[in-house]
Design a protein around this motif. Structure first.
Motif, PDB file in Angstrom:
ATOM      1  N   GLU A   6       0.828  -1.201   0.000  1.00 26.87           N
ATOM      2  CA  GLU A   6       0.000   0.000   0.000  1.00 26.87           C
ATOM      3  C   GLU A   6       0.867   1.259   0.000  1.00 26.87           C
ATOM      4  N   ARG A   7       2.007   1.180   0.686  1.00 27.50           N
ATOM      5  CA  ARG A   7       2.873   2.347   0.824  1.00 27.50           C
ATOM      6  C   ARG A   7       3.827   2.524  -0.355  1.00 27.50           C
ATOM      7  N   TYR A   8       4.371   1.416  -0.855  1.00 24.94           N
ATOM      8  CA  TYR A   8       5.429   1.505  -1.869  1.00 24.94           C
ATOM      9  C   TYR A   8       5.043   0.921  -3.235  1.00 24.94           C
ATOM     10  N   GLY A   9       3.861   0.376  -3.347  1.00 26.80           N
ATOM     11  CA  GLY A   9       3.372  -0.113  -4.635  1.00 26.80           C
ATOM     12  C   GLY A   9       4.250  -1.170  -5.279  1.00 26.80           C
ATOM     13  N   GLY A  10       4.551  -0.969  -6.563  1.00 32.11           N
ATOM     14  CA  GLY A  10       5.309  -1.945  -7.338  1.00 32.11           C
ATOM     15  C   GLY A  10       6.760  -2.088  -6.950  1.00 32.11           C
ATOM     16  N   SER A  11       7.228  -1.268  -6.023  1.00 30.55           N
ATOM     17  CA  SER A  11       8.605  -1.405  -5.539  1.00 30.55           C
ATOM     18  C   SER A  11       8.743  -2.583  -4.579  1.00 30.55           C
ATOM     19  N   ILE A  12       7.607  -3.181  -4.212  1.00 33.76           N
ATOM     20  CA  ILE A  12       7.614  -4.342  -3.329  1.00 33.76           C
ATOM     21  C   ILE A  12       7.251  -5.587  -4.124  1.00 33.76           C
ATOM     22  N   ALA A  13       8.079  -6.613  -4.016  1.00 36.40           N
ATOM     23  CA  ALA A  13       7.792  -7.922  -4.613  1.00 36.40           C
ATOM     24  C   ALA A  13       7.820  -8.960  -3.502  1.00 36.40           C
ATOM     25  N   VAL A  14       7.279 -10.132  -3.791  1.00 35.80           N
ATOM     26  CA  VAL A  14       7.317 -11.232  -2.832  1.00 35.80           C
ATOM     27  C   VAL A  14       8.093 -12.392  -3.448  1.00 35.80           C
ATOM     28  N   GLY A  15       9.025 -12.941  -2.684  1.00 38.08           N
ATOM     29  CA  GLY A  15       9.772 -14.119  -3.104  1.00 38.08           C
ATOM     30  C   GLY A  15       9.123 -15.361  -2.527  1.00 38.08           C
ATOM     31  N   VAL A  16       8.695 -16.258  -3.392  1.00 30.51           N
ATOM     32  CA  VAL A  16       8.072 -17.506  -2.959  1.00 30.51           C
ATOM     33  C   VAL A  16       9.021 -18.645  -3.289  1.00 30.51           C
ATOM     34  N   ASP A  17       9.609 -19.208  -2.264  1.00 35.45           N
ATOM     35  CA  ASP A  17      10.572 -20.301  -2.433  1.00 35.45           C
ATOM     36  C   ASP A  17       9.878 -21.604  -2.062  1.00 35.45           C
ATOM     37  N   ALA A  18       9.753 -22.500  -3.025  1.00 34.55           N
ATOM     38  CA  ALA A  18       8.933 -23.695  -2.825  1.00 34.55           C
ATOM     39  C   ALA A  18       9.757 -24.974  -2.764  1.00 34.55           C
ATOM     40  N   LYS A  19       9.380 -25.824  -1.825  1.00 34.84           N
ATOM     41  CA  LYS A  19       9.967 -27.160  -1.718  1.00 34.84           C
ATOM     42  C   LYS A  19       8.838 -28.140  -1.421  1.00 34.84           C
ATOM     43  N   ASP A  20       8.728 -29.160  -2.269  1.00 33.64           N
ATOM     44  CA  ASP A  20       7.630 -30.129  -2.139  1.00 33.64           C
ATOM     45  C   ASP A  20       6.269 -29.440  -2.150  1.00 33.64           C
ATOM     46  N   GLY A  21       6.180 -28.352  -2.920  1.00 32.35           N
ATOM     47  CA  GLY A  21       4.912 -27.669  -3.088  1.00 32.35           C
ATOM     48  C   GLY A  21       4.560 -26.674  -2.002  1.00 32.35           C
ATOM     49  N   CYS A  22       5.404 -26.581  -0.969  1.00 29.72           N
ATOM     50  CA  CYS A  22       5.139 -25.661   0.135  1.00 29.72           C
ATOM     51  C   CYS A  22       6.241 -24.621   0.252  1.00 29.72           C
ATOM     52  N   VAL A  23       5.904 -23.505   0.885  1.00 29.58           N
ATOM     53  CA  VAL A  23       6.844 -22.392   1.006  1.00 29.58           C
ATOM     54  C   VAL A  23       7.900 -22.683   2.062  1.00 29.58           C
ATOM     55  N   ALA A  24       9.162 -22.376   1.731  1.00 25.46           N
ATOM     56  CA  ALA A  24      10.270 -22.470   2.697  1.00 25.46           C
ATOM     57  C   ALA A  24      10.712 -21.058   3.065  1.00 25.46           C
ATOM     58  N   ILE A  25      11.177 -20.892   4.291  1.00 24.21           N
ATOM     59  CA  ILE A  25      11.562 -19.562   4.776  1.00 24.21           C
ATOM     60  C   ILE A  25      12.932 -19.598   5.441  1.00 24.21           C
ATOM     61  N   HIS A  26      13.383 -18.407   5.873  1.00 26.68           N
ATOM     62  CA  HIS A  26      14.659 -18.241   6.588  1.00 26.68           C
ATOM     63  C   HIS A  26      15.823 -18.845   5.817  1.00 26.68           C
ATOM     64  N   VAL A  36       2.499 -24.019   4.188  1.00 27.61           N
ATOM     65  CA  VAL A  36       1.803 -23.070   3.322  1.00 27.61           C
ATOM     66  C   VAL A  36       1.953 -23.500   1.864  1.00 27.61           C
ATOM     67  N   ASP A  37       0.831 -23.783   1.199  1.00 27.57           N
ATOM     68  CA  ASP A  37       0.873 -24.186  -0.205  1.00 27.57           C
ATOM     69  C   ASP A  37       1.402 -23.029  -1.065  1.00 27.57           C
ATOM     70  N   ALA A  38       2.431 -23.293  -1.858  1.00 30.99           N
ATOM     71  CA  ALA A  38       3.117 -22.229  -2.598  1.00 30.99           C
ATOM     72  C   ALA A  38       2.220 -21.582  -3.651  1.00 30.99           C
ATOM     73  N   PHE A  39       1.437 -22.389  -4.375  1.00 34.61           N
ATOM     74  CA  PHE A  39       0.563 -21.833  -5.405  1.00 34.61           C
ATOM     75  C   PHE A  39      -0.543 -20.987  -4.778  1.00 34.61           C
ATOM     76  N   ASP A  40      -1.138 -21.495  -3.727  1.00 30.86           N
ATOM     77  CA  ASP A  40      -2.191 -20.736  -3.047  1.00 30.86           C
ATOM     78  C   ASP A  40      -1.650 -19.427  -2.473  1.00 30.86           C
ATOM     79  N   PHE A  41      -0.407 -19.477  -2.002  1.00 31.28           N
ATOM     80  CA  PHE A  41       0.198 -18.264  -1.449  1.00 31.28           C
ATOM     81  C   PHE A  41       0.386 -17.214  -2.549  1.00 31.28           C
ATOM     82  N   CYS A  42       0.745 -17.648  -3.740  1.00 37.20           N
ATOM     83  CA  CYS A  42       0.868 -16.717  -4.867  1.00 37.20           C
ATOM     84  C   CYS A  42      -0.474 -16.069  -5.179  1.00 37.20           C
TER      85      CYS A  42
END
Length: 241
Positions: A118-138, A146-152
């Motif tokens: 809301e504040r920065y618009g298109g300057s913000i992107a989201v990185g979705v890193d998927a393993k076995d269909g689910c999101v990995a973090i850190h 968290v299902d990677a496709f649903d998260f997108c």
């Protein structure tokens, strides 16, 4: 389709991991700025930078190097890794970074993503890193349910304009990318989708472009000489005409 050569930073060096494993790391240069300048000389207009130290530490460790890359090139630089506070987003954007990628923070506190978009618009992107269909973090070190496709789809519904989707199991192996998942992801019309992970052949890039993928990140394949960056860029430009 935009070609994004990739620079992954660890301890100030340009490295590549295999499947996100920090124990399977190859060092390609101790001068990231020089590598960025070489990419620009080969025709690159965009650059994907990941602060691997930051991804593990939870804050921007390699910010000074990234700022130097921005100062010394005219590249459209997008940056991810350890960006979990608005203060850091502001620092990067003030330094000339064009797009900031939220990864772990997007999963653990999605309201933060909504607020930043809301504040920065298109300057913000989201990185979705998927393993076995689910999101990995850190830094890909921790799995989630968290299902990677649903998260997108959630990202698209919340106003996120760009998603960088990485199939961890393909990343760094030079065995090809997951074209099937990108065919599915292309159906989320609201998103500019950037493909990442394992891209190692020209025909894969042709397929991604034909699907309507917005961008493709190429890393290990150009460092090893499997793909020629200059030729890739010329090829995608010709296809767009």
């Amino acid at each position: 389709m935009i070609i994004f050569p990739a620079i992954d930073l660890k301890e100030g060096k340009v490295v590549r991991l295999t499947q996100g494993d920090y124990d399977q790391m190859e060092v390609y240069s101790d001068n990231p700025v020089e590598i960025a300048e070489q990419f620009e000389a080969q025709g690159a207009t965009h650059l994907h930078v990941v602060d691997l130290d930051g991804a593990k530490a939870g804050y921007a460790v390699n910010e000074p190097i990234i700022s130097e890359i921005v100062k010394n090139t005219k590249l459209f630089v997008e940056v991810g890794g350890g960006i979990r506070r608005e203060e850091q987003i502001g620092k990067y954007l003030s330094a000339g970074v064009r797009r900031v990628i939220l990864g772990s923070a997007a999963v653990t506190d999605f309201s933060f993503v909504e607020e930043m978009v809301e504040r920065y618009g298109g300057s913000i992107a989201v990185g979705v890193d998927a393993k076995d269909g689910c999101v990995a973090i850190h830094g890909w070190q921790e799995g989630t349910k968290v299902d990677a496709f649903d998260f997108c789809k959630t990202c698209a519904a919340s106003g996120v304009s760009t998603v960088i989707f990485t199939d961890i199991e393909k990343d760094g192996k030079l065995e090809g990318t997951n074209l099937e998942i990108y065919r599915k992801l292309c159906k989320i019309r609201e998103l500019n989708m950037i493909a990442s992970g394992g891209i190692s052949r020209k025909d894969e890039l042709v397929s991604l472009q034909e699907m309507g993928i917005y961008g493709a990140i190429v890393g290990k394949a150009i460092y090893t000489g499997t793909l020629d960056l200059r030729e890739l860029i010329k090829g995608t430009e010709t296809a767009r005409k």
